[in-house]
Design a protein around this motif. Structure first.
Motif, PDB file in Angstrom:
ATOM      1  N   ARG A   6       0.905  -0.587   0.094  1.00 37.01           N
ATOM      2  CA  ARG A   6       0.337  -0.107  -0.046  1.00 37.01           C
ATOM      3  C   ARG A   6       0.711   1.784   0.098  1.00 37.01           C
ATOM      4  N   PHE A   7       2.050   0.955   0.572  1.00 38.99           N
ATOM      5  CA  PHE A   7       3.211   2.406   1.730  1.00 38.99           C
ATOM      6  C   PHE A   7       3.223   2.311  -0.537  1.00 38.99           C
ATOM      7  N   GLU A   8       3.712   1.018  -1.226  1.00 42.11           N
ATOM      8  CA  GLU A   8       3.783   1.726  -3.111  1.00 42.11           C
ATOM      9  C   GLU A   8       3.113   2.213  -4.021  1.00 42.11           C
ATOM     10  N   VAL A   9       1.852   1.828  -3.727  1.00 41.99           N
ATOM     11  CA  VAL A   9       0.571   2.835  -4.357  1.00 41.99           C
ATOM     12  C   VAL A   9       0.602   3.976  -3.771  1.00 41.99           C
ATOM     13  N   ASN A  10       0.536   4.524  -2.550  1.00 39.44           N
ATOM     14  CA  ASN A  10       0.747   5.889  -1.756  1.00 39.44           C
ATOM     15  C   ASN A  10       1.255   6.336  -2.547  1.00 39.44           C
ATOM     16  N   LEU A  11       2.536   5.894  -2.952  1.00 37.19           N
ATOM     17  CA  LEU A  11       4.040   7.062  -3.340  1.00 37.19           C
ATOM     18  C   LEU A  11       3.260   7.592  -4.892  1.00 37.19           C
ATOM     19  N   ARG A  12       3.004   6.173  -5.511  1.00 34.59           N
ATOM     20  CA  ARG A  12       2.664   6.384  -7.247  1.00 34.59           C
ATOM     21  C   ARG A  12       1.372   7.379  -7.249  1.00 34.59           C
ATOM     22  N   SER A  13       0.856   7.111  -6.311  1.00 32.62           N
ATOM     23  CA  SER A  13      -0.764   7.956  -6.386  1.00 32.62           C
ATOM     24  C   SER A  13      -0.276   9.710  -5.716  1.00 32.62           C
ATOM     25  N   ALA A  14       0.380   9.814  -5.307  1.00 32.77           N
ATOM     26  CA  ALA A  14       0.645  10.953  -4.090  1.00 32.77           C
ATOM     27  C   ALA A  14       1.172  11.639  -5.305  1.00 32.77           C
ATOM     28  N   THR A  15       2.444  11.644  -6.061  1.00 33.70           N
ATOM     29  CA  THR A  15       3.001  12.619  -7.212  1.00 33.70           C
ATOM     30  C   THR A  15       1.374  12.615  -7.847  1.00 33.70           C
ATOM     31  N   VAL A  16       0.601  11.915  -8.238  1.00 34.02           N
ATOM     32  CA  VAL A  16      -0.522  12.425  -9.170  1.00 34.02           C
ATOM     33  C   VAL A  16      -1.481  13.699  -8.308  1.00 34.02           C
ATOM     34  N   LEU A  17      -1.346  13.356  -7.264  1.00 38.18           N
ATOM     35  CA  LEU A  17      -2.660  14.050  -6.688  1.00 38.18           C
ATOM     36  C   LEU A  17      -1.780  15.731  -6.474  1.00 38.18           C
ATOM     37  N   GLY A  18      -0.167  15.995  -6.619  1.00 40.11           N
ATOM     38  CA  GLY A  18       0.048  16.523  -7.122  1.00 40.11           C
ATOM     39  C   GLY A  18      -0.806  18.153  -7.793  1.00 40.11           C
ATOM     40  N   MET A  19      -0.844  17.227  -9.271  1.00 41.36           N
ATOM     41  CA  MET A  19      -1.990  17.947  -9.930  1.00 41.36           C
ATOM     42  C   MET A  19      -2.478  18.390 -10.033  1.00 41.36           C
ATOM     43  N   VAL A  20      -3.093  18.279  -8.514  1.00 39.72           N
ATOM     44  CA  VAL A  20      -4.378  18.569  -8.316  1.00 39.72           C
ATOM     45  C   VAL A  20      -3.988  19.774  -6.886  1.00 39.72           C
TER      46      VAL A  20
END
Length: 272
Positions: free
Chosen positions: A206-220
């Protein structure tokens, strides 16, 4: 030497009626796939005709502008911090909900069914939508990204925690209950020792997934490398965009290698 024999893991039809039913089912599946392809507007011709535009974008992005790397270390650390706290807060919310959603820990059907549906609702909302909601509530920055990852993680981890609890051996639990142990004692001494290895492994994933998702969340507007990525795209600085993508990829690869090593160590210690 006897030839190898292979056996299907599913039951195959033995009568003409069974084969006819299988053919009808296959036809239905193909029709559904064709219908969904039309709805999704799949067009390989358009993809082929658009390849030159993709090549043009890559040509403008290469080589990456490595001169901006000193300016990206702070957003990279911010992305790591978002993923870390999003995972931690998600675990804290998922453990109690996972225990409530496990049907073998209590006989109140309405309780575990209601908790399961709550986890389904939380899990069905994408992190980007959650980030937009939290940005409107607490403003721009990494904090809404943490809250979005944490809330979505509650739904994902809570479901896994509940399902792993339902697969444990009931013997230790029944033995503790027979001795008059309290519910908390049953959880600590009967449930957690059986699930802790699987829980740690899925938390690392889940931490790996969150690391990838955190880069996308910066777009908003939720901070991190994603914010720098979008900013460079808006300014048509594609070489800086390539550098951001390269750094994001490196972070994900390193996190994957680290978590894989930790999972192997945990699984190895569990066997002994």
């Amino acid at each position: 030497m006897n030839p190898r024999t292979y056996q299907w893991l599913v039951r195959t039809p033995t009568t003409s009626r069974g084969w006819l039913g299988g053919a009808v089912l296959l036809a239905v599946v193909l029709c559904v796939l064709h219908w969904s392809a039309k709805g999704a507007q799949l067009s390989w011709g358009e993809l082929v005709s658009g390849l030159p535009q993709i090549g043009d974008f890559l040509g403008r992005s290469l080589p990456p502008d490595l001169n901006i790397l000193p300016n990206l270390w702070r957003p990279a650390l911010e992305t790591l911090q978002i993923a870390l706290w999003g995972t931690l807060l998600g675990i804290m919310g998922a453990i109690p909900l996972g225990l409530l959603a496990a049907r073998n820990l209590h006989d109140k059907r309405w309780l575990y069914q209601g908790t399961r549906q709550l986890l389904n609702v939380i899990r069905s909302i994408n992190e980007l939508i959650l980030a937009l909601v939290f940005v409107s509530a607490v403003g721009l920055g990494p904090f809404p990204g943490v809250l979005a990852l944490a809330l979505h993680g509650v739904g994902m981890l809570g479901k896994f925690f509940a399902e792993s609890i339902e697969e444990i051996d009931q013997g230790p639990i029944e033995a503790l209950q027979a001795t008059g142990a309290r519910p908390l004692q049953v959880i600590v001494f009967g449930v957690l020792p059986q699930v802790i290895t699987a829980w740690i492994a899925v938390v690392l994933y889940r931490f790996e997934v969150n690391l990838r998702s955190a880069t996308v969340l910066g777009m908003v507007g939720a901070g991190g490398l994603g914010f720098e990525l979008v900013s460079s795209l808006k300014l048509f600085k594609y070489q800086e965009t390539a550098t951001c993508i390269l750094l994001i990829t490196l972070m994900v690869v390193l996190a994957d290698l680290l978590s894989s090593r930790l999972r192997q160590a945990i699984q190895g210690s569990a066997r002994h």
